[in-house]
Design a protein around this motif. Structure first.
Motif, PDB file in Angstrom:
ATOM      1  N   GLU A  15       0.908  -1.294   0.057  1.00  0.00           N
ATOM      2  CA  GLU A  15       0.403  -0.148   0.101  1.00  0.00           C
ATOM      3  C   GLU A  15       0.775   1.067   0.090  1.00  0.00           C
ATOM      4  O   GLU A  15       0.452   2.326  -0.919  1.00  0.00           O
ATOM      5  N   VAL A  16       1.611   1.653   0.580  1.00  0.00           N
ATOM      6  CA  VAL A  16       2.675   2.676   0.643  1.00  0.00           C
ATOM      7  C   VAL A  16       3.527   2.672  -0.698  1.00  0.00           C
ATOM      8  O   VAL A  16       3.834   3.298  -0.856  1.00  0.00           O
TER       9      VAL A  16
ATOM     10  N   GLY B 291       1.191   8.367  -3.776  1.00  0.00           N
ATOM     11  CA  GLY B 291       1.385   8.560  -4.514  1.00  0.00           C
ATOM     12  C   GLY B 291       2.774   9.664  -4.140  1.00  0.00           C
ATOM     13  O   GLY B 291       4.040  10.491  -4.493  1.00  0.00           O
ATOM     14  N   PHE B 292       2.807  10.151  -2.387  1.00  0.00           N
ATOM     15  CA  PHE B 292       4.179  10.225  -1.802  1.00  0.00           C
ATOM     16  C   PHE B 292       4.959   9.670  -2.562  1.00  0.00           C
ATOM     17  O   PHE B 292       6.500  11.172  -2.131  1.00  0.00           O
ATOM     18  N   LEU B 293       5.418   8.686  -2.551  1.00  0.00           N
ATOM     19  CA  LEU B 293       6.376   8.074  -2.654  1.00  0.00           C
ATOM     20  C   LEU B 293       6.550   8.691  -4.092  1.00  0.00           C
ATOM     21  O   LEU B 293       8.226   8.608  -4.243  1.00  0.00           O
TER      22      LEU B 293
ATOM     23  N   LEU C  39      12.977   4.470   2.611  1.00  0.00           N
ATOM     24  CA  LEU C  39      12.706   3.268   3.598  1.00  0.00           C
ATOM     25  C   LEU C  39      12.483   3.598   4.781  1.00  0.00           C
ATOM     26  O   LEU C  39      11.532   3.461   5.778  1.00  0.00           O
ATOM     27  N   THR C  40      13.626   3.988   5.380  1.00  0.00           N
ATOM     28  CA  THR C  40      13.450   4.744   6.861  1.00  0.00           C
ATOM     29  C   THR C  40      12.220   5.526   7.590  1.00  0.00           C
ATOM     30  O   THR C  40      12.007   5.867   8.689  1.00  0.00           O
ATOM     31  N   ARG C  41      12.180   6.729   6.302  1.00  0.00           N
ATOM     32  CA  ARG C  41      11.535   7.817   6.834  1.00  0.00           C
ATOM     33  C   ARG C  41      10.233   7.805   6.578  1.00  0.00           C
ATOM     34  O   ARG C  41       9.133   8.363   7.145  1.00  0.00           O
ATOM     35  N   HIS C  42       9.702   6.640   5.626  1.00  0.00           N
ATOM     36  CA  HIS C  42       8.928   7.270   5.137  1.00  0.00           C
ATOM     37  C   HIS C  42       8.106   5.157   4.792  1.00  0.00           C
ATOM     38  O   HIS C  42       6.982   5.324   5.993  1.00  0.00           O
ATOM     39  N   VAL C  43       8.720   4.765   4.623  1.00  0.00           N
ATOM     40  CA  VAL C  43       7.902   3.057   4.727  1.00  0.00           C
ATOM     41  C   VAL C  43       7.971   2.469   5.863  1.00  0.00           C
ATOM     42  O   VAL C  43       6.784   2.052   6.358  1.00  0.00           O
TER      43      VAL C  43
ATOM     44  N   ARG D 163      -5.017   6.778   5.790  1.00  0.00           N
ATOM     45  CA  ARG D 163      -3.532   6.843   5.777  1.00  0.00           C
ATOM     46  C   ARG D 163      -3.541   5.319   5.484  1.00  0.00           C
ATOM     47  O   ARG D 163      -4.062   4.926   5.997  1.00  0.00           O
ATOM     48  N   ALA D 164      -2.181   5.364   5.025  1.00  0.00           N
ATOM     49  CA  ALA D 164      -1.197   3.978   4.909  1.00  0.00           C
ATOM     50  C   ALA D 164      -1.406   3.829   6.871  1.00  0.00           C
ATOM     51  O   ALA D 164      -0.946   4.307   7.342  1.00  0.00           O
ATOM     52  N   GLY D 165      -1.504   2.365   6.633  1.00  0.00           N
ATOM     53  CA  GLY D 165      -1.332   1.648   8.064  1.00  0.00           C
ATOM     54  C   GLY D 165      -2.590   1.896   8.816  1.00  0.00           C
ATOM     55  O   GLY D 165      -2.692   1.913   9.933  1.00  0.00           O
ATOM     56  N   ALA D 166      -3.878   3.081   9.102  1.00  0.00           N
ATOM     57  CA  ALA D 166      -4.380   3.203   9.312  1.00  0.00           C
ATOM     58  C   ALA D 166      -6.007   2.328   9.990  1.00  0.00           C
ATOM     59  O   ALA D 166      -6.786   2.060  10.453  1.00  0.00           O
TER      60      ALA D 166
END
Length: 586
Positions: A457-458, A462-464, A478-482, A573-576
């Protein structure tokens, strides 16, 4: 294709472990055989060397595995080290008994599931998840060994209406079948009852009702719509019967394949253990294949390739009051017990009834039950927390390789904790560490599935793409977003599974595969109290009630978390939101 290869490799690895049990075991098999053949013969190096040569243990692990596999091809499971008889007939007899018990348990499960589903069909889409949904969840969460002990205590001891042990006739089948079938029926009923309201809300249902189609035909069509996607989960329920049968057969002294495997593990009769575990694995794999065939048959040729999914179930309405209350009661009992000495022996008050001095009575050695309950909970929950942490870390790693997670999780899901516990005990011996390892080995699949879904999903968000467009490197992304988007939800999921992991550890302790006396562990307390359950039922009721409250806490926490994550007011949101497969597993 890659996932299929991993499944085959995982199955081969499990079979290799079974075949190498005599070599993997930390104890000398020759000593076990010598004691079984002659208790008076001295264990001299010469005598042990002769036995090793006779068993072929000096040939090395590869030769041992090859000879065992060759015997399987010929239908030869070897000779029991303890009795000296062929393993094959013992396995066949035990398997026949277990199949009869599982057949009766399946009939009970279907009756319980029907009783839970019929009210949903009668009320139709107007049904709100409440009493029956909570009842189904509670029944599904009851450990078989706990239900078996309570059934033995109430129906066999207090009411004396049914036999409590043996396998002589239909009457001896009733209590084991009920203890094994009720949790399975609760889970089956929960799966169907959860999916039906959303299915009845679909467009076709509105059109049929508007056209004057009878409610019976709509209900039949809804069941036909619901069953195909749930058949794989039904298969997992049936696989769970093989693990639950071990505890139930032990409680009621049923000579089935589960009890045979447990006895072989405790006596280090490794050839008999190999045959019994192979039979249990074959049962689980055959059930999975049968479930796949039934699903294909229900879908028909038009939908076999496309598959069929269900709408998300309506969340059970559970507020924070119930889980908070259960947690407060358990913490109070645990804290009170921690203030007392769990090892103090006073034979003058053996099996004493509850009093001011001993609020929950004493056990067979005069030890305070409340103290042992409190200290046992601290040890069990602490071990469960360590298992949760290990499963969480493994799930985060496997979440980035979904094909590996999918292939290995299929093998892990086909192995109930009890079967893994038996194998680990055969290698490492019974103990808390072995029980924790056994539960950890099969606790990660739901977490890995959740992590893999969130990673996909992440990565599709689009933000990636925007981050890559402005020059962000893979490590930064990877460390700041995923990882932040995945780690938080999976960690909450792991915490929700903590009570269930504690129950699995207690079940292994109950079977003698976990903590050993005099450790104050809940499952072990329940097992020890069976010897004097007629004289001091309170000694069994205390850990039984604590385990039941733990099961209720697991259900209420899962329902509350699911209701929050699927509520309409939650931001997208991702993960919600937990993936649908995960919410169904919860």
């Amino acid at each position: 294709m890659k996932a299929g290869f991993i499944r085959a490799a995982g199955l081969a690895a499990v079979l290799a472990v079974v075949g190498l049990l005599p070599w993997l075991s930390g104890r000398d098999p020759a000593l076990t055989v010598l004691r079984a053949r002659s208790a008076e013969q001295e264990a001299t190096p010469e005598a042990l060397a002769a036995i090793r040569a006779d068993l072929g243990l000096d040939a090395g692990p590869l030769t041992l595995l090859r000879d065992w596999a060759a015997g399987l091809v010929r239908g030869d499971l070897g000779t029991s080290w303890v009795s000296g008889t062929d393993v094959g007939p013992s396995v066949v007899v035990g398997l026949q008994v277990s199949l009869g018990l599982m057949g009766a348990a399946l009939a009970v499960a279907l009756l319980v599931a029907a009783a839970l589903v019929v009210p949903v069909l009668v009320r139709g889409r107007s049904r709100k998840r409440g009493g029956s949904g909570a009842l189904a969840a509670m029944l599904a969460s009851l450990p078989e060994f706990l239900l078996a002990t309570v059934a033995l205590l109430v129906c066999g001891v207090w009411l004396a209406v049914l036999p409590t042990s043996g396998w002589q006739g239909p009457a001896h089948l009733v209590l084991p079948a009920v203890a094994l079938g009720v949790p399975a029926g609760g889970l089956l009923g929960q799966l169907v009852a959860d999916a039906l309201p959303a299915v009845l809300d679909e467009r076709w249902g509105e059109l049929w009702r508007g056209s004057g189609v009878s409610g019976a035909r709509v209900a039949a069509a809804a069941l036909k719509r619901v069953l195909p996607p749930l058949v794989p989960q039904f298969g997992m329920v049936l696989v769970g019967l093989t693990g639950g049968a071990v505890a139930v057969e032990t409680v009621f002294a049923v000579p089935g394949i589960g009890r045979t495997a447990l006895g072989a593990a405790k006596s280090q009769d490794l050839p008999l253990l190999q045959g019994a575990v192979l039979a249990l694995l074959a049962l689980g794999l055959a059930t999975g294949v049968l479930a796949a065939l039934v699903r294909r048959r229900l879908l028909g040729p038009g939908l076999r390739d496309a598959g069929l999914t269900l709408p998300a179930p309506r969340p059970m309405r559970v507020g924070p009051l119930l889980p908070v209350t259960l947690a407060a009661v358990l913490l109070t009992v645990i804290g009170w017990g921690l203030l007392r000495d769990p090892y103090a022996v006073d034979t003058t008050v053996r099996l004493a009834a509850p009093s001011l001095a001993h609020p929950l009575g004493t056990d067979g050695l005069g030890r305070d039950v409340l103290a042992r309950l409190g200290h046992g909970a601290a040890a069990t929950v602490g071990t469960a927390a360590a298992v949760c942490l290990l499963s969480f870390l493994l799930a985060l790693v496997l979440g980035f390789v979904p094909s590996v997670a999918s292939g290995t999780s299929d093998i892990a899901n086909s192995l109930p904790p009890v079967i893994v516990g038996i194998l680990v005990a055969a290698v490492l011996g019974p103990g808390t560490g072995g029980a924790a390892l056994a539960v950890a080995l099969i606790s990660w699949p739901p977490l890995a599935a959740h992590a893999a879904a969130l990673v996909q999903e992440v990565r599709a968000s689009g933000f990636l793409l925007a981050q890559k467009a402005i020059g962000a490197g893979p490590g930064w992304i990877l460390t700041r977003h995923v990882l932040p988007s995945v780690a938080g939800p999976v960690a909450r999921h792991a915490v929700l599974r903590l009570p269930g992991i504690a129950l699995a550890l207690a079940s292994l302790g109950f079977l003698g595969l976990g903590a050993q006396p005099p450790a104050p562990e809940w499952g072990l307390l329940l097992d020890e109290s069976r010897a004097y359950v007629e004289r001091a039922p309170w000694a069994a009721l205390a850990p039984a009630c604590a385990l039941a409250m733990m099961a209720a806490l697991a259900v209420s926490l899962a329902a509350y978390a699911q209701a929050r994550t699927t509520g309409p007011a939650r931001p997208s949101r991702a993960g919600a939101r937990l993936p649908e497969a995960v919410t169904r597993a919860l």
